[in-house]
Structures are given as C-alpha cells and as structure tokens.
Write a protein that holds these residues in place. Structure first.
Motif, mmCIF file in Angstrom:
data_model
loop_
_atom_site.group_PDB
_atom_site.id
_atom_site.type_symbol
_atom_site.label_atom_id
_atom_site.label_comp_id
_atom_site.label_asym_id
_atom_site.label_seq_id
_atom_site.Cartn_x
_atom_site.Cartn_y
_atom_site.Cartn_z
ATOM 1 N N PRO A 31 -58.767 77.568 20.624
ATOM 2 C CA PRO A 31 -58.929 76.096 19.872
ATOM 3 C C PRO A 31 -59.513 75.442 20.778
ATOM 4 N N TYR A 32 -60.015 75.713 22.056
ATOM 5 C CA TYR A 32 -60.786 74.921 22.927
ATOM 6 C C TYR A 32 -61.530 75.723 23.526
ATOM 7 N N SER A 33 -62.696 74.693 24.238
ATOM 8 C CA SER A 33 -63.720 75.538 25.192
ATOM 9 C C SER A 33 -63.646 75.382 26.614
ATOM 10 N N PHE A 34 -64.546 75.988 27.220
ATOM 11 C CA PHE A 34 -64.535 75.938 28.578
ATOM 12 C C PHE A 34 -64.619 74.500 29.066
ATOM 13 N N GLU A 35 -65.555 73.669 28.397
ATOM 14 C CA GLU A 35 -65.654 72.247 28.613
ATOM 15 C C GLU A 35 -64.444 71.450 28.565
ATOM 16 N N ASP A 36 -63.338 71.927 27.704
ATOM 17 C CA ASP A 36 -62.225 71.244 27.454
ATOM 18 C C ASP A 36 -61.380 71.420 28.434
ATOM 19 N N ILE A 37 -61.334 72.533 29.290
ATOM 20 C CA ILE A 37 -60.321 72.979 30.272
ATOM 21 C C ILE A 37 -60.974 72.865 31.845
ATOM 22 N N ALA A 38 -62.398 72.521 32.001
ATOM 23 C CA ALA A 38 -63.093 72.620 32.999
ATOM 24 C C ALA A 38 -62.504 71.774 34.038
ATOM 25 N N PHE A 39 -62.123 70.357 33.705
ATOM 26 C CA PHE A 39 -61.738 69.665 34.704
ATOM 27 C C PHE A 39 -60.363 68.925 34.357
ATOM 28 N N THR A 40 -59.458 69.775 34.181
ATOM 29 C CA THR A 40 -58.166 69.522 33.934
ATOM 30 C C THR A 40 -57.336 68.785 34.997
ATOM 31 N N VAL A 41 -56.724 67.739 34.610
ATOM 32 C CA VAL A 41 -56.144 66.705 35.615
ATOM 33 C C VAL A 41 -54.593 67.058 35.302
ATOM 34 N N LEU A 42 -53.971 67.487 36.362
ATOM 35 C CA LEU A 42 -52.451 67.610 36.272
ATOM 36 C C LEU A 42 -51.679 66.444 36.902
ATOM 37 N N THR A 43 -50.813 66.234 36.710
ATOM 38 C CA THR A 43 -49.857 65.174 37.236
ATOM 39 C C THR A 43 -48.416 65.914 37.703
ATOM 40 N N TYR A 44 -47.920 65.233 38.520
ATOM 41 C CA TYR A 44 -46.647 65.775 39.276
ATOM 42 C C TYR A 44 -45.489 64.895 38.985
ATOM 43 N N GLU A 45 -44.285 65.183 39.030
ATOM 44 C CA GLU A 45 -43.194 64.286 39.135
ATOM 45 C C GLU A 45 -43.398 63.534 40.335
ATOM 46 N N SER A 46 -42.895 62.251 40.329
ATOM 47 C CA SER A 46 -42.849 61.356 41.541
ATOM 48 C C SER A 46 -42.591 62.193 42.930
ATOM 49 N N GLY A 47 -43.091 62.114 43.903
ATOM 50 C CA GLY A 47 -43.000 62.562 45.260
ATOM 51 C C GLY A 47 -42.982 63.991 45.568
ATOM 52 N N GLY A 48 -43.139 64.901 44.361
ATOM 53 C CA GLY A 48 -43.019 66.194 44.676
ATOM 54 C C GLY A 48 -43.933 67.264 44.119
ATOM 55 N N THR A 49 -43.489 68.414 44.065
ATOM 56 C CA THR A 49 -44.472 69.430 43.788
ATOM 57 C C THR A 49 -44.168 69.958 42.299
ATOM 58 N N GLU A 50 -43.412 69.232 41.663
ATOM 59 C CA GLU A 50 -42.995 69.794 40.179
ATOM 60 C C GLU A 50 -43.982 69.134 39.202
ATOM 61 N N LEU A 51 -44.535 70.003 38.144
ATOM 62 C CA LEU A 51 -45.790 69.412 37.399
ATOM 63 C C LEU A 51 -44.999 68.857 36.231
ATOM 64 N N THR A 52 -45.619 67.836 35.651
ATOM 65 C CA THR A 52 -44.791 67.026 34.429
ATOM 66 C C THR A 52 -45.035 68.025 33.399
ATOM 67 N N ARG A 53 -44.364 67.812 32.305
ATOM 68 C CA ARG A 53 -44.004 68.577 31.166
ATOM 69 C C ARG A 53 -45.619 68.696 30.485
#
Length: 183
Positions: free
Chosen positions: A78-100
């Motif tokens: 349901p999505y294209s390359f353009e939709d995922i190409a520049f995905t920004v991921l965020t983390y829980e503050s101060g660590g390496t754990e990704l947010t939900r």
C-alpha cells in the motif's frame, strides 16, 4: 447504443506529450470501461487544426483483463519507494530504543526491501541532539545506526546492501533549544 455521451474529464496536452493520463481521470475512464462505455478523446491535430481527431477506448473484452488488473493491484504494497525512501525514525530520549511509531515505520521499510530486490543500497544515517558529551553522542548515534542495520539483517536484507553512518550531534535540523527541536 442509446446512451447519451457525457464528459467525464478534460485533459490538456502539449505537442510531444507523454500520453500519461492523470490518476483521477484514469480511474474515471476505467469505471466507464467497466460499465461497458467507450471513453473517447477528442482533440485537434497539432499540425492541422482543421483535422479533428477522436480516439476511442473499446470496452470489448475489457472486464476480464480489468479483473486481473484489480487482482494484481490488491496484492501490491500500500505504499511506494517514494513513501519509504527518506524515512525518519525517532528514539526514546537519550537512548537507542526506537519509539513505537518508528518501529512501525521501520517495519514498512523492511517489508518494502523484502519485496524490491532492485534496491541496491540502504543508507542509514543516525544522529543525536546536542545534549551530553560529544563523544558519548557520537557513540549513541553509531549504536542507533547499527541497531537499525541489525533489524534489517535479521529480517533477511543482505548486510552488503546496508551502509551506516553515525553523525553524533553534527548536522542539526533544529536549534536544540526545546524538547520538540531536540527530538
């Protein structure tokens, strides 16, 4: 026969056009073809405006092919390359754990990469805010990049397709003065 014609869309093309029909117009034409109608384009010849051109799309044998087309569409992502190409991921503050939310985003990227073997290279750039020591922030960003790479490798993406870079607190996109800017 016996049904009055109606205008479903207006298209404007220039000389040497690509012939691509805009999305909404294309779906309108497909709906008309599915109901047995014959969408027809009318335009003046670009080289002799007194010549009027009509190009009709036939509905003969359309339904079976269109049914196969819709079946194919339903199995696409349901999505294209353009939709995922520049995905920004965020983390829980101060660590390496990704947010939900970031975990759901990375799942989309993993799914796309599993389907599209033509993506030769996955670049992972990781950052931190400017709080904390420079060396510690650099290490955290490298750990973040490596943890994302590990997620991709664990899902079957070849390690050779993935390049990581930890930037630490360099290259800020915001001032880092507020919590929102730091995130």
């Amino acid at each position: 026969p016996g049904v009055l014609s109606k205008e479903i869309t207006e298209l404007t093309y220039q000389k040497y056009f690509s012939g691509e029909v805009p999305r909404n117009a294309a779906w309108s034409m497909l709906a008309e073809l599915e109901s047995g109608m014959q969408p027809t384009f009318y335009y003046a010849d670009w080289y002799n405006e007194s010549n009027k051109i009509a190009v009709g799309l036939s509905a003969v044998n359309f339904r079976r092919q269109y049914s196969e087309f819709k079946s194919c569409l339903s199995s696409l992502l349901p999505y294209s390359f353009e939709d995922i190409a520049f995905t920004v991921l965020t983390y829980e503050s101060g660590g390496t754990e990704l947010t939900r939310y970031a975990k759901s985003q990375i799942a989309r990227v993993q799914e796309y990469l599993a389907y599209d073997k033509n993506v030769d290279l996955v670049l992972i750039d990781a950052y931190t805010d400017s709080y904390g020591g420079r060396s510690a922030n650099q290490n955290v960003s490298e750990q973040r990049a490596d943890s994302v790479k590990e997620l991709f490798v664990a899902s079957g993406i070849r390690q050779s397709r993935i390049h990581t870079m930890g930037h630490g607190e360099r290259r800020h996109v915001a001032s880092n003065q507020t919590i929102d800017e730091r995130s």
